[in-house]
Design a protein around this motif. Structure first.
Motif, PDB file in Angstrom:
ATOM      1  N   SER B  90      51.443  37.237  37.860  1.00  0.00           N
ATOM      2  CA  SER B  90      50.233  36.945  36.801  1.00  0.00           C
ATOM      3  C   SER B  90      49.128  35.880  37.308  1.00  0.00           C
ATOM      4  O   SER B  90      48.046  36.236  36.979  1.00  0.00           O
ATOM      5  CB  SER B  90      51.116  36.349  35.648  1.00  0.00           C
ATOM      6  N   ARG B 100      44.839  43.020  42.615  1.00  0.00           N
ATOM      7  CA  ARG B 100      43.924  43.552  41.665  1.00  0.00           C
ATOM      8  C   ARG B 100      43.502  44.935  41.879  1.00  0.00           C
ATOM      9  O   ARG B 100      43.625  45.899  41.033  1.00  0.00           O
ATOM     10  CB  ARG B 100      42.836  42.418  41.548  1.00  0.00           C
ATOM     11  N   CYS B 155      54.957  44.795  32.476  1.00  0.00           N
ATOM     12  CA  CYS B 155      53.884  43.961  33.144  1.00  0.00           C
ATOM     13  C   CYS B 155      52.643  44.919  33.415  1.00  0.00           C
ATOM     14  O   CYS B 155      51.504  44.433  33.246  1.00  0.00           O
ATOM     15  CB  CYS B 155      54.499  43.664  34.419  1.00  0.00           C
ATOM     16  N   GLN B 159      48.940  43.790  31.519  1.00  0.00           N
ATOM     17  CA  GLN B 159      47.781  43.021  32.402  1.00  0.00           C
ATOM     18  C   GLN B 159      46.729  43.901  31.772  1.00  0.00           C
ATOM     19  O   GLN B 159      45.523  43.478  31.995  1.00  0.00           O
ATOM     20  CB  GLN B 159      48.064  43.518  33.931  1.00  0.00           C
ATOM     21  N   SER B 163      43.794  42.022  30.134  1.00  0.00           N
ATOM     22  CA  SER B 163      42.249  42.224  30.894  1.00  0.00           C
ATOM     23  C   SER B 163      41.404  42.756  29.665  1.00  0.00           C
ATOM     24  O   SER B 163      40.131  41.958  30.167  1.00  0.00           O
ATOM     25  CB  SER B 163      42.485  43.427  31.935  1.00  0.00           C
ATOM     26  N   ARG B 168      42.134  38.663  31.853  1.00  0.00           N
ATOM     27  CA  ARG B 168      43.478  38.372  32.244  1.00  0.00           C
ATOM     28  C   ARG B 168      43.500  36.454  32.222  1.00  0.00           C
ATOM     29  O   ARG B 168      44.659  36.271  33.116  1.00  0.00           O
ATOM     30  CB  ARG B 168      43.286  39.009  33.879  1.00  0.00           C
ATOM     31  N   LEU B 171      46.992  36.014  30.959  1.00  0.00           N
ATOM     32  CA  LEU B 171      48.299  36.646  31.375  1.00  0.00           C
ATOM     33  C   LEU B 171      49.453  36.214  31.697  1.00  0.00           C
ATOM     34  O   LEU B 171      50.789  36.433  31.362  1.00  0.00           O
ATOM     35  CB  LEU B 171      47.699  37.509  32.733  1.00  0.00           C
TER      36      LEU B 171
END
Lengths: 210, 210
Positions: B90, B100, B155, B159, B163, B168, B171
């Motif tokens: 995270s 990313r 997960c 995200q 996002s 994010r 997160l």
């Protein structure tokens, strides 16, 4: 008077929305052309622009239509209702282009992506959990909003995982597994015991698109 | 001998991979041109094609590099290790373009999308849960593979949710909430009590890309 005309307008709008959903589902946002949508809907550009301002407007309407493919099919309350939403969703995603396109548009990292449909789903689920809380179904300290957001997150990732591994065939099974993992951390023991988590609960109507 | 040459080759490969990650992260797969990647890496087409067969090969290498941004930072075992993976992930997702870009490429519904990186993550997490099971940390009936797949799913969706709602920023907080919901359904009570779920556990090294 004028009712039949209004009904036709509603039907045209629905036909365009369904055609757009099929095209978005197949080609994604960037790959979907307005011409292809018009062809699929068997309608004119004029009719489309009467109902939707642009391709973007059409895509946003498709994303926003996700709940209408599920919510009318529910007849339970509280935590059972939340479980039923996810269970019906897992079946509808296999067969309803409107829901499938909404999910694809919402997960694509195109310029279109925003929080709206995520936040709407979380609100629908949080409402179930507030009722569950009022009925004493939840463990102390379980926050309806945070829990609802987590279920939306888990379902979002679950449909991607299921899609890339089995073409969504095992999505209902994955929903069942999620609840077996989650219920003990959310619900009081008596409610864990009585909450039904089973594909056989779901009775879907025959669908126009089938 | 020939070691320095080999080292330079490794460095060049790494520079191309990082440059590609930055470009994929910014433009997505379809929008990323090989020329832009070469410019960013400050290298030639020849050097790139020596290491990667094509843009697709490069993208697959970026997707496959996700675990290397996290696994070397771990020093715990069993269930704590699984929690630490998600916690470090995270934070790294906020600052490491390699991770990313891998996540973006894996979630985009482009022709590129396949199950590989999902299945790899699930395997890494299942390994932690098998150790946890051997150490008696898990409740009876908790399946390491199924549970690992659910954590990957959660997960993945988390995200996306984080996002689109906060870029994010929240997160790590969402990861903490996930474990508070999940641990009671997975771990025996003593392990629920001693497992640390906190951003403050994570000590990230200074990063080359910062």
């Amino acid at each position: 008077m004028g009712r039949p005309k209004q009904e036709r307008a509603v039907q045209t709008r629905e036909a365009i929305l369904r055609a757009a959903a099929e095209v978005f589902d197949e080609y994604g946002y960037a790959g979907a052309s307005v011409n292809r949508i018009l062809e699929r809907a068997g309608t004119t550009a004029g009719a489309m622009y009467f109902h939707f301002k642009s391709k973007e407007g059409l895509a946003r309407a498709v994303m926003g239509a996700q709940p209408q493919t599920i919510v009318p099919l529910l007849d339970s309350q509280g935590l059972q209702r939340l479980v039923d939403i996810t269970m019906i969703w897992s079946f509808q995603l296999q067969r309803d282009p409107l829901l499938r396109a909404g999910v694809r548009l919402a997960t694509e990292q195109s310029g279109l992506q925003d929080a709206t449909s995520y936040v709407e789903w979380a609100q629908i689920m949080a409402d179930c959990l507030v009722v569950a809380s009022d009925k004493g179904e939840l463990q102390a300290g379980v926050d309806p909003q945070e829990t609802a957001e987590f279920v939306v997150e888990a379902c979002t990732g679950m449909q991607i995982y299921s899609s890339v591994t089995t073409g969504r065939q095992d999505l209902p099974e994955r929903v069942v597994r999620m609840w077996h993992l989650l219920l003990p951390g959310i619900a009081v023991p008596a409610v864990v015991a009585r909450t039904e988590v089973s594909p056989s609960r779901v009775r879907l109507p025959e669908h126009a698109a089938d």
